[in-house]
Design an enzyme around this catalytic site. Structure first.
Site, short mmCIF file in Angstrom:
data_model
loop_
_atom_site.label_atom_id
_atom_site.label_comp_id
_atom_site.label_asym_id
_atom_site.label_seq_id
_atom_site.Cartn_x
_atom_site.Cartn_y
_atom_site.Cartn_z
N ARG A 123 0.81 -1.24 0.00
CA ARG A 123 0.00 0.00 0.00
C ARG A 123 0.84 1.27 0.00
O ARG A 123 0.35 2.35 0.34
CB ARG A 123 -0.95 0.03 1.19
N LYS A 145 4.29 11.61 -11.27
CA LYS A 145 3.48 10.71 -12.10
C LYS A 145 4.24 9.40 -12.26
O LYS A 145 5.41 9.40 -12.60
CB LYS A 145 3.29 11.32 -13.49
N GLU A 187 13.28 18.40 -24.38
CA GLU A 187 12.47 18.84 -23.23
C GLU A 187 13.03 20.14 -22.64
O GLU A 187 12.28 20.98 -22.13
CB GLU A 187 12.41 17.77 -22.14
N LYS A 228 9.70 22.73 -14.57
CA LYS A 228 8.77 21.61 -14.38
C LYS A 228 8.24 21.62 -12.95
O LYS A 228 7.04 21.47 -12.73
CB LYS A 228 9.47 20.29 -14.70
N GLU A 238 -2.91 18.24 -13.25
CA GLU A 238 -3.11 18.48 -14.66
C GLU A 238 -4.46 19.07 -15.04
O GLU A 238 -5.07 18.66 -16.00
CB GLU A 238 -2.97 17.16 -15.41
N ARG A 242 -0.67 22.91 -15.96
CA ARG A 242 0.18 21.80 -16.39
C ARG A 242 0.07 21.53 -17.89
O ARG A 242 0.95 20.95 -18.50
CB ARG A 242 -0.16 20.53 -15.56
N ASN A 246 2.55 20.57 -22.46
CA ASN A 246 2.28 19.83 -23.70
C ASN A 246 2.78 20.55 -24.95
O ASN A 246 2.54 20.10 -26.07
CB ASN A 246 0.77 19.60 -23.86
N HIS A 249 3.98 18.63 -27.80
CA HIS A 249 3.66 17.23 -27.51
C HIS A 249 2.37 16.74 -28.15
O HIS A 249 2.22 15.55 -28.37
CB HIS A 249 3.59 17.01 -26.00
N HIS A 253 2.99 13.43 -29.95
CA HIS A 253 2.39 12.13 -29.65
C HIS A 253 1.76 11.50 -30.89
O HIS A 253 1.87 10.29 -31.09
CB HIS A 253 1.33 12.26 -28.55
N HIS A 265 11.03 9.95 -28.85
CA HIS A 265 10.15 10.95 -28.25
C HIS A 265 10.65 12.38 -28.50
O HIS A 265 9.90 13.24 -28.95
CB HIS A 265 10.01 10.68 -26.75
N1 NAD Z 1 6.52 10.43 -15.17
C1 NAD Z 1 6.62 11.47 -16.00
O1 NAD Z 1 6.17 12.56 -15.71
C2 NAD Z 1 7.33 11.26 -17.30
C3 NAD Z 1 7.64 12.36 -18.11
C4 NAD Z 1 8.34 12.15 -19.30
C5 NAD Z 1 8.68 10.86 -19.67
N2 NAD Z 1 8.35 9.80 -18.88
C6 NAD Z 1 8.71 8.43 -19.25
O2 NAD Z 1 10.13 8.34 -19.31
C7 NAD Z 1 10.48 7.29 -20.18
C8 NAD Z 1 11.65 7.73 -21.05
O3 NAD Z 1 12.74 8.00 -20.22
P1 NAD Z 1 14.22 8.07 -20.80
O4 NAD Z 1 14.23 8.86 -22.03
O5 NAD Z 1 15.08 8.44 -19.67
O6 NAD Z 1 14.47 6.57 -21.29
P2 NAD Z 1 15.11 5.26 -20.61
O7 NAD Z 1 14.85 5.23 -19.17
O8 NAD Z 1 14.66 4.10 -21.43
O9 NAD Z 1 16.67 5.48 -20.85
C9 NAD Z 1 17.15 5.53 -22.16
C10 NAD Z 1 18.35 4.59 -22.35
O10 NAD Z 1 19.50 5.18 -21.78
C11 NAD Z 1 20.18 4.25 -20.93
N3 NAD Z 1 20.82 5.06 -19.89
C12 NAD Z 1 20.22 5.67 -18.85
N4 NAD Z 1 21.11 6.41 -18.18
C13 NAD Z 1 22.30 6.25 -18.78
C14 NAD Z 1 23.59 6.78 -18.56
N5 NAD Z 1 23.82 7.67 -17.57
N6 NAD Z 1 24.59 6.40 -19.40
C15 NAD Z 1 24.35 5.55 -20.41
N7 NAD Z 1 23.15 5.03 -20.68
C16 NAD Z 1 22.13 5.38 -19.88
C17 NAD Z 1 19.10 3.32 -20.45
O11 NAD Z 1 19.64 2.07 -20.10
C18 NAD Z 1 18.19 3.23 -21.67
O12 NAD Z 1 18.68 2.25 -22.55
C19 NAD Z 1 9.24 6.93 -20.97
O13 NAD Z 1 8.74 5.69 -20.54
C20 NAD Z 1 8.26 8.04 -20.63
O14 NAD Z 1 6.92 7.60 -20.63
C21 NAD Z 1 7.68 10.00 -17.71
ZN ZN Z 2 8.15 14.86 -23.48
#
Ligand code: NAD
Ligand code: ZN
Length: 365
Positions: A123, A145, A187, A228, A238, A242, A246, A249, A253, A265
């Site tokens: 929980r 999120k 971003e 952010k 949101e 917030r 977008n 975006h 998307h 992305h």
């Molecule tokens: N919660 C939110 O508000 C929010 C906002 C934006 C995106 N997201 C989510 O974030 C995700 C994308 O995140 P991301 O772009 O970080 O991708 P990711 O977490 O997949 O990382 C990208 C790649 O980089 C590698 N990596 C990470 N750190 C590294 C480092 N320091 N050195 C070398 N390699 C490294 C990872 O192993 C992976 O292969 C998506 O699933 C998206 O939906 C969430």
């Molecule tokens: Zn984004």
């Protein structure tokens, strides 16, 4: 060390976002100030684990913690129910209980998955974010999120669960591949366009400059994370403000979906921002000079150089489906000026199509 303070919703407390080169080596000090018990659980993916897992474990052990490192596959396929369930069972097998903190060590994927798990395991247990990609540092790790994916689509199961701390160490980015750097910079650009023209100017000398200079990189991360944080603090769930996050975006998307997520992305968002700048000139009074400067900046970063072959009709129908509006009009975030967003309620699909085609064919200007 730089600090951003975020209020904890519904409580008389706040939590910190800390940004400091080398912070990963000083993490135990901050865990102690959160009164975390010695037994902590690190969650990471295979790549980050192989780069930084041993060091993270050693640093914690040295400070008297007993850390357990759990590893997930890389990429979106880790953000799934089977992986979350496997992690939950591993936590139990390793003796985790209601007070055991989770530490997300990785990009947005690890952060979303760990936050999701932390929100439902027994929980809810406390968790902290140690983001290792630029995207996670400036975006995913902030705001609380959490999500996992379903076969039907991304982020369809999720919760709001705030971390107790976000510990950002820009030195993680030394090993981040170029494509992932650009992904994060999209971003950063977005944040600049909606809130901070000075941040945009900092990006003008180019990607190399930003990543070579640790102080500059730290400043860029701090400013972007602060934007952010400010927006989500004002509007945690949101409703209104917030929505400005977008920017780029809405169309982004649509492009991601139409490409079946082959388009990264950040690339998709870059195309979305290019089109949004054009539409801003037409509909929101953005000056052509600022519009052209913004588009050039996006391209100088190395984003939006080439759009893979896509069915633009598919992109537009994804937009129309996405937003519960009249079929041929969508809500779009536009700019009156750099740093001054407006929500435009009824942008015609035809106009979006035209702006995108202009960018794809024109490639600048
Ligand atoms: N919660 C939110 O508000 C929010 C906002 C934006 C995106 N997201 C989510 O974030 C995700 C994308 O995140 P991301 O772009 O970080 O991708 P990711 O977490 O997949 O990382 C990208 C790649 O980089 C590698 N990596 C990470 N750190 C590294 C480092 N320091 N050195 C070398 N390699 C490294 C990872 O192993 C992976 O292969 C998506 O699933 C998206 O939906 C969430
Ligand atoms: Zn984004």
């Amino acid at each position: 060390m730089r600090e951003i303070s975020l209020p904890l919703p519904g409580r008389d407390q706040s939590y910190q976002i800390l940004i400091d080169p080398g912070l990963r080596l000083r993490l135990p000090r901050f865990l102690a100030s959160l009164n975390f018990p010695p037994r902590v659980f690190l969650i990471t993916d295979t790549r980050v684990g192989s780069l930084y897992g041993d060091q993270a474990v050693a640093v914690l052990k040295e400070a008297g913690y007993s850390p357990t490192l759990l590893t997930t596959p890389r990429g979106e396929r880790a953000k799934t129910w089977p992986v979350a369930q496997r992690l939950a069972r591993e936590l139990l097998a390793r003796g985790a209980d209601r007070g055991s903190p989770l530490i997300a060590l990785g990009g947005g994927v690890v952060g979303d998955l760990t936050g999701f798990l932390a929100s439902i395991f027994m929980r809810g247990v406390p968790f902290i974010q140690v983001p290792t990609t630029l995207l996670a540092m400036v975006d995913a790790a902030i705001g609380g999120k959490t999500a996992i994916n379903l076969a039907e689509g991304k982020n369809l199961l999720g919760t709001f669960h705030q971390p107790r701390l976000v510990a950002i160490d820009p030195q993680f980015l030394r090993t981040l591949p170029a494509g992932q750097r650009r992904n994060g910079l999209a971003e950063v650009l977005k944040a600049g366009f909606i809130q901070d023209p000075d941040l945009l100017e900092r990006l003008e000398p180019g990607v190399k400059h930003v990543f070579q200079d640790e102080d500059e990189l730290t400043e860029v991360i701090h400013r972007t994370a602060a934007i952010k944080a400010r927006v989500v603090a004002a509007d945690e769930r949101e409703g209104g403000l917030r929505r400005i996050l977008n920017f780029g975006h809405t169309l982004g998307h649509g492009l991601e979906q139409a490409s079946s997520f082959r388009l990264a992305h950040g690339e998709a968002v870059a195309w979305g921002m290019l089109a949004a700048l054009r539409l801003s000139e037409k509909l929101a009074g953005l000056s052509p000079q600022e519009g052209a400067w913004g588009r050039q900046l996006i391209r100088n970063i190395g984003l939006a150089r080439r759009l893979p072959r896509l069915d633009l009709q598919l992109v537009l129908s994804a937009l129309a489906l996405d937003k519960k509006r009249q079929a041929d009009r969508v809500v779009f975030v536009l700019l009156k000026r750099l740093g001054e967003p407006v929500i435009q309620e009824d942008v015609p699909l035809g106009m979006i199509n035209e702006a995108l085609v202009q960018e794809v064919l024109g490639g600048g200007g």
